[in-house]
Design a protein around this motif. Structure first.
Motif, PDB file in Angstrom:
ATOM      1  N   LEU A 100       0.865  -1.185   0.000  1.00  0.00           N
ATOM      2  CA  LEU A 100       0.000   0.000   0.000  1.00  0.00           C
ATOM      3  C   LEU A 100       0.896   1.228   0.000  1.00  0.00           C
TER       4      LEU A 100
ATOM      5  N   LEU B 120      -8.073   0.433  -7.563  1.00  0.00           N
ATOM      6  CA  LEU B 120      -6.692   0.369  -7.112  1.00  0.00           C
ATOM      7  C   LEU B 120      -5.807  -0.268  -8.165  1.00  0.00           C
TER       8      LEU B 120
ATOM      9  N   GLN C  40      -1.900   1.670  -5.145  1.00  0.00           N
ATOM     10  CA  GLN C  40      -2.311   3.065  -5.125  1.00  0.00           C
ATOM     11  C   GLN C  40      -3.739   3.201  -5.652  1.00  0.00           C
TER      12      GLN C  40
ATOM     13  N   ILE D 264      -2.277   5.473   0.828  1.00  0.00           N
ATOM     14  CA  ILE D 264      -3.710   5.500   0.523  1.00  0.00           C
ATOM     15  C   ILE D 264      -4.386   6.626   1.307  1.00  0.00           C
TER      16      ILE D 264
END
Length: 364
Positions: free
Chosen positions: A19, A207, A211, A22
């Motif tokens: 991730l 996504l 991202q 976010i």
């Protein structure tokens, strides 16, 4: 005010960055769907929100409270898994009430909550059965019911319908939509199926590689994607993309030259500078097969008859194959030469970095 606020959330697995910062705000009562290809980070994001994975940076706030470091059991969230995760030795009634009994909720309150949930999910005839005696759809309803009885602030669904057959998935989608309307509780749903995303969501979060590519309503993402990735991901069949050989400005019109043909494009739909390289995007449903004229010609390779509609796979002179929506009663034949008309109002242009460089007119 944001009900669930995710700020600069990071997740590392050793050297792998799952991730990548976010940022997302979800309002109370929203049905939000995370969607994207395998490995994009959608399940990791959901599990990090749930507290089943620890974050390595950033914060998660729920209803004004920072829950980033809280144990999953303290977050006031309920999760429904792909695998149902029912206790095989317990009856449906016991599965529904287990979390409440663990929390030492009074017996009368447990009975009332189980009765209410059982009625809303049509589980009354199944209460004395064990999971092995249930169908896949019935097991999933029990798993959803077990989450509902806890009355959490947010429901989390991790691809809950992927183990069901196609007909049952449609039925369960309808039941989930009805359930959300009835409960009004915030729901976050992960799927790889864009049809589920488009039919269930108030907003969709797309996504890609850890991202967020874009957030919007299903219609916004379909009509106004901000990148080639989103444009291709949303829509079935996916958008056709054709390289533009050259662009010539003729007053207020851009003449897009491709395959010895021309597509006229209003110059005012290009908000910035004309990029050095242009790709034209057009969806199959925004093209039609015409007896004569049109901007492009090609040869039919294959016709897919789907009952209510048909799709023609057409090979262009460049060797590229595109897909065009055809009449359900189409009598096109393999090898037939055809002319194609493009709805110029629906054309989207992309630059060499795969970003959208055109706008769709509001009236289109």
């Amino acid at each position: 005010m944001s009900y669930l606020a995710i700020t600069d959330l990071q997740k590392h697995y050793d050297s792998y960055h799952a991730l990548r910062g976010i940022n997302l705000s979800i309002t109370e009562g929203e049905f939000v769907v995370f969607v994207g290809p395998s490995g994009c980070g959608k399940s990791t994001l959901l599990r990090t929100i749930a507290g089943l994975e620890s974050s390595t940076g950033g914060t998660i706030e729920l209803d004004g409270r920072d829950i980033t470091e809280l144990a999953s059991s303290k977050r006031d969230l309920a999760m429904v898994f792909q695998s149902y995760a029912l206790y095989p030795h317990m009856t449906v009634a016991d599965n529904l009430s287990f979390a409440l009994r663990l929390a030492k909720v009074p017996d009368e309150e447990i009975k009332e909550k189980v009765r209410s949930v059982s009625a809303s999910l049509q589980l009354d005839p199944l209460l004395e059965r064990k999971p092995k005696e249930l169908s896949g759809g019935q097991r999933q309803r029990v798993a959803i019911g077990r989450a509902i009885v806890r009355q959490p602030k947010v429901f989390l669904f991790d691809e809950p319908l992927s183990n069901l057959d196609a007909a049952l998935r449609v039925q369960m989608r309808l039941e989930l939509a009805r359930l959300h309307k009835k409960l009004g509780t915030t729901m976050i749903y992960v799927t790889h199926d864009q049809v589920e995303a488009m039919t269930l969501a108030d907003r969709v979060v797309i996504l890609n590689a850890g991202q967020i590519e874009q957030v919007g309503t299903p219609l916004e993402l379909y009509r106004k994607p901000n990148s080639r990735f989103v444009a291709e991901f949303i829509g079935t069949p996916k958008m056709n993309l054709m390289p533009v050989d050259s662009v010539v400005r003729d007053g207020e019109t851009l003449n897009l030259k491709l395959l010895n043909s021309q597509v006229d494009f209003p110059a005012n739909r290009l908000p910035g500078q004309l990029p050095s390289s242009v790709i034209l995007g057009i969806r199959p449903e925004h093209m039609s097969i015409v007896p004569e004229g049109g901007q492009i010609s090609g040869v039919v390779e294959l016709i897919e008859h789907l009952g209510s509609e048909a799709y023609a796979h057409i090979q262009l002179g460049s060797g590229q194959t595109i897909i065009v929506k055809a009449s359900a009663r189409s009598e096109l034949q393999d090898g037939q030469a055809v002319n194609l008309l493009i709805d110029e109002a629906e054309v989207i242009l992309f630059n060499e970095n795969d970003r959208v460089v055109s706008v769709i007119p509001e009236e289109a």
